[in-house]
Design a protein around this motif. Structure first.
Motif, PDB file in Angstrom:
ATOM      1  N   LEU A  50       0.876  -1.159   0.090  1.00 30.43           N
ATOM      2  CA  LEU A  50      -0.082   0.020  -0.054  1.00 30.43           C
ATOM      3  C   LEU A  50       0.851   1.249   0.207  1.00 30.43           C
ATOM      4  O   LEU A  50       1.914   1.476   0.639  1.00 30.43           O
ATOM      5  CB  LEU A  50      -1.029  -0.045   1.130  1.00 30.43           C
ATOM      6  CG  LEU A  50      -1.892  -1.264   1.418  1.00 30.43           C
ATOM      7  CD1 LEU A  50      -2.569  -1.105   2.791  1.00 30.43           C
ATOM      8  CD2 LEU A  50      -2.822  -1.333   0.228  1.00 30.43           C
ATOM      9  N   CYS A  51       0.347   2.242  -0.827  1.00 29.34           N
ATOM     10  CA  CYS A  51       1.219   3.701  -0.819  1.00 29.34           C
ATOM     11  C   CYS A  51       1.156   4.298   0.680  1.00 29.34           C
ATOM     12  O   CYS A  51       0.303   4.115   1.293  1.00 29.34           O
ATOM     13  CB  CYS A  51       0.688   4.486  -1.756  1.00 29.34           C
ATOM     14  SG  CYS A  51       0.682   3.871  -3.456  1.00 29.34           S
ATOM     15  N   ALA A  52       2.325   4.696   0.834  1.00 28.28           N
ATOM     16  CA  ALA A  52       2.734   5.483   2.191  1.00 28.28           C
ATOM     17  C   ALA A  52       1.840   6.681   2.109  1.00 28.28           C
ATOM     18  O   ALA A  52       1.450   7.161   1.125  1.00 28.28           O
ATOM     19  CB  ALA A  52       4.175   5.699   2.423  1.00 28.28           C
ATOM     20  N   PRO A  53       1.665   7.190   3.611  1.00 26.73           N
ATOM     21  CA  PRO A  53       1.135   8.625   3.450  1.00 26.73           C
ATOM     22  C   PRO A  53       1.662   9.517   2.451  1.00 26.73           C
ATOM     23  O   PRO A  53       2.915   9.747   2.672  1.00 26.73           O
ATOM     24  CB  PRO A  53       1.077   9.017   4.941  1.00 26.73           C
ATOM     25  CG  PRO A  53       1.032   7.501   5.608  1.00 26.73           C
ATOM     26  CD  PRO A  53       1.849   6.989   4.718  1.00 26.73           C
ATOM     27  N   GLY A  54       1.075  10.659   1.976  1.00 28.36           N
ATOM     28  CA  GLY A  54       1.672  11.579   1.129  1.00 28.36           C
ATOM     29  C   GLY A  54       1.913  11.016  -0.433  1.00 28.36           C
ATOM     30  O   GLY A  54       2.399  11.542  -1.212  1.00 28.36           O
ATOM     31  N   PHE A  55       1.538   9.729  -0.633  1.00 31.91           N
ATOM     32  CA  PHE A  55       1.915   9.106  -2.057  1.00 31.91           C
ATOM     33  C   PHE A  55       0.784   8.283  -2.559  1.00 31.91           C
ATOM     34  O   PHE A  55      -0.128   7.785  -1.897  1.00 31.91           O
ATOM     35  CB  PHE A  55       3.214   7.956  -1.811  1.00 31.91           C
ATOM     36  CG  PHE A  55       4.274   8.632  -1.564  1.00 31.91           C
ATOM     37  CD1 PHE A  55       5.109   9.054  -2.536  1.00 31.91           C
ATOM     38  CD2 PHE A  55       4.793   9.011  -0.283  1.00 31.91           C
ATOM     39  CE1 PHE A  55       6.476   9.538  -2.228  1.00 31.91           C
ATOM     40  CE2 PHE A  55       5.972   9.554   0.073  1.00 31.91           C
ATOM     41  CZ  PHE A  55       6.798   9.980  -0.945  1.00 31.91           C
ATOM     42  N   PHE A  71      -4.006  14.854  -0.791  1.00 31.92           N
ATOM     43  CA  PHE A  71      -3.368  14.586   0.100  1.00 31.92           C
ATOM     44  C   PHE A  71      -3.815  12.980   0.648  1.00 31.92           C
ATOM     45  O   PHE A  71      -4.539  12.499  -0.109  1.00 31.92           O
ATOM     46  CB  PHE A  71      -3.679  15.225   1.285  1.00 31.92           C
ATOM     47  CG  PHE A  71      -5.157  15.259   2.011  1.00 31.92           C
ATOM     48  CD1 PHE A  71      -5.542  14.161   2.914  1.00 31.92           C
ATOM     49  CD2 PHE A  71      -6.158  16.039   1.454  1.00 31.92           C
ATOM     50  CE1 PHE A  71      -7.032  14.078   3.173  1.00 31.92           C
ATOM     51  CE2 PHE A  71      -7.307  15.921   1.570  1.00 31.92           C
ATOM     52  CZ  PHE A  71      -7.731  15.147   2.842  1.00 31.92           C
ATOM     53  N   ALA A  72      -2.747  12.349   1.205  1.00 34.22           N
ATOM     54  CA  ALA A  72      -3.137  10.878   1.526  1.00 34.22           C
ATOM     55  C   ALA A  72      -2.660  10.809   2.941  1.00 34.22           C
ATOM     56  O   ALA A  72      -1.313  10.815   3.341  1.00 34.22           O
ATOM     57  CB  ALA A  72      -2.417   9.782   0.690  1.00 34.22           C
ATOM     58  N   GLU A  73      -3.382  10.641   4.115  1.00 31.64           N
ATOM     59  CA  GLU A  73      -2.961  10.488   5.381  1.00 31.64           C
ATOM     60  C   GLU A  73      -2.664   8.969   5.806  1.00 31.64           C
ATOM     61  O   GLU A  73      -1.931   8.900   6.756  1.00 31.64           O
ATOM     62  CB  GLU A  73      -4.330  11.150   6.257  1.00 31.64           C
ATOM     63  CG  GLU A  73      -4.499  12.415   5.910  1.00 31.64           C
ATOM     64  CD  GLU A  73      -5.707  13.064   6.889  1.00 31.64           C
ATOM     65  OE1 GLU A  73      -5.385  13.926   7.397  1.00 31.64           O
ATOM     66  OE2 GLU A  73      -6.780  12.300   7.023  1.00 31.64           O
TER      67      GLU A  73
END
Length: 157
Positions: A50-55, A71-73
């Motif tokens: 899974l993509c990390a926060p911010g990605f 954004f991605a938290e």
């Protein structure tokens, strides 16, 4: 004989071990998750990364920075979330919605706005331009900053 999913090693030697975080294992083979992503221990498929926060997913099987206005938290497998209406975010790779800044009072913006200039006066408000005396003439000062004032219903058409 082979290691079960989520484990890697040499089963004939009795050395199947749980795959660590940020990896996945199938057929006894250990694979690394793409950059800017991770997976839980004992993952067995690339979709577990899974993509990390911010990605967010980059369309090439990896994770790239969230574009400005999004954004991605948390760790996730979907697109980055757009800044909400009435806000804007100019930062790439934002890991929190706190990077989405509010438009001025009375102003709003579309989802995913990236700059202050995307803000516009909402319903019931109109743009206010300051005036000043310049060489004895009352002049409207136009700048990039938006200022909205309530529309007076008595004077509106």
């Amino acid at each position: 004989c082979a290691c079960v999913g989520g484990y890697a090693g040499e089963p004939e030697e009795g050395t199947c071990a749980a795959c660590p975080n940020a990896t996945w294992c199938a057929g006894g083979v250990l694979h690394q998750c793409p950059g800017n992503s991770s997976s839980p221990q004992r993952s067995s498929a690339p979709s577990d990364c899974l993509c990390a926060p911010g990605f967010g997913p980059d369309g090439l099987g990896g994770c790239g920075e969230c574009p400005a206005g999004t954004f991605a938290e948390d760790f996730h497998d979907g697109a980055c979330t757009p800044c909400f209406s009435g806000t804007y975010g100019g930062e790439r790779g934002a890991a929190t919605n706190a990077t989405c800044l509010p438009c001025p009072p009375g102003a709003t913006s579309a989802l995913g706005s990236t700059t202050y200039r995307d803000c516009y006066c909402g319903a019931g408000f109109q743009r206010y331009f300051a005036t000043a005396m310049v060489n004895g003439t009352l002049t409207t000062i136009q700048d990039e900053n938006i200022s909205c004032v309530e529309t007076d219903p008595r004077t509106s058409p």
